[in-house]
Design a protein around this motif. Structure first.
Motif: not given
Length: 170
Positions: A58-64, A83-85, A96-97, A116-117
């Motif tokens: 599972r991944y997440e991508v955040w921005m600010r 976010c996704g798998i 690749l995400l 990115v986590t």
């Protein structure tokens, strides 16, 4: 990082890549780093990561807007843009995400923090990274975008380790 350089008038644009290293010998759940645009608007659309795993993650991508600095341990001001798998491809191979990120316009001469986590599905999910010399220094750049050295960070918004780089951005 895969990005499209927007044309000033009309649609279209030219796709470009910026890539960091696939070497690295340390692991952590995620990386926070800044990207700095130069003279054109860039649309961030996709990202690859470097995971030692060969299983689903599972991944997440955040921005600010602005820098990630002084915002490592709080979700305030961060926006989830993907976010996704994903399927890990193992050492030395980009993963690749798979779901496109919410397209993000990076305006000229701006700084944007990215986080990115990977999150554990079963076990301990990690990204591969390297130690840099100083947070905020330019790690890699092309004509329109700079990727700066950031931090490795525990999920979510946890303890961080300064001057780290290299989830793979391509």
């Amino acid at each position: 990082i895969r990005a499209v350089e927007e044309e000033i008038i009309g649609g279209g644009g030219e796709e470009g890549l910026i890539t960091t290293t696939y070497s690295g010998n340390l692991i952590q759940n995620g990386n926070m780093f800044d990207v700095v645009t130069k003279s054109k608007t860039i649309v961030l659309r996709e990202m690859d990561v470097h995971s030692p795993s060969n299983v689903s993650e599972r991944y997440e991508v955040w921005m600010r807007p602005g820098s990630h600095e002084n915002h490592e341990q709080s979700q305030d001001g961060w926006y989830l843009i993907g976010c996704g798998i994903m399927e890990g491809n193992g050492l030395l191979t980009p993963s690749l995400l798979p779901d496109r990120l919410v397209p993000m316009n990076l305006t000229p001469f701006s700084t944007t923090g990215l986080y990115v986590t990977l999150m554990p599905l079963a076990g301990d999910s990690r990204l591969i990274y390297s130690i840099g010399s100083a947070r905020g220094e330019i790690y890699v750049q092309n004509e329109e975008l700079q990727v700066l050295v950031g931090v490795a960070i525990q999920y979510p918004f946890g303890q961080y380790f300064d001057a780290r780089y290299a989830i793979n951005h391509s």
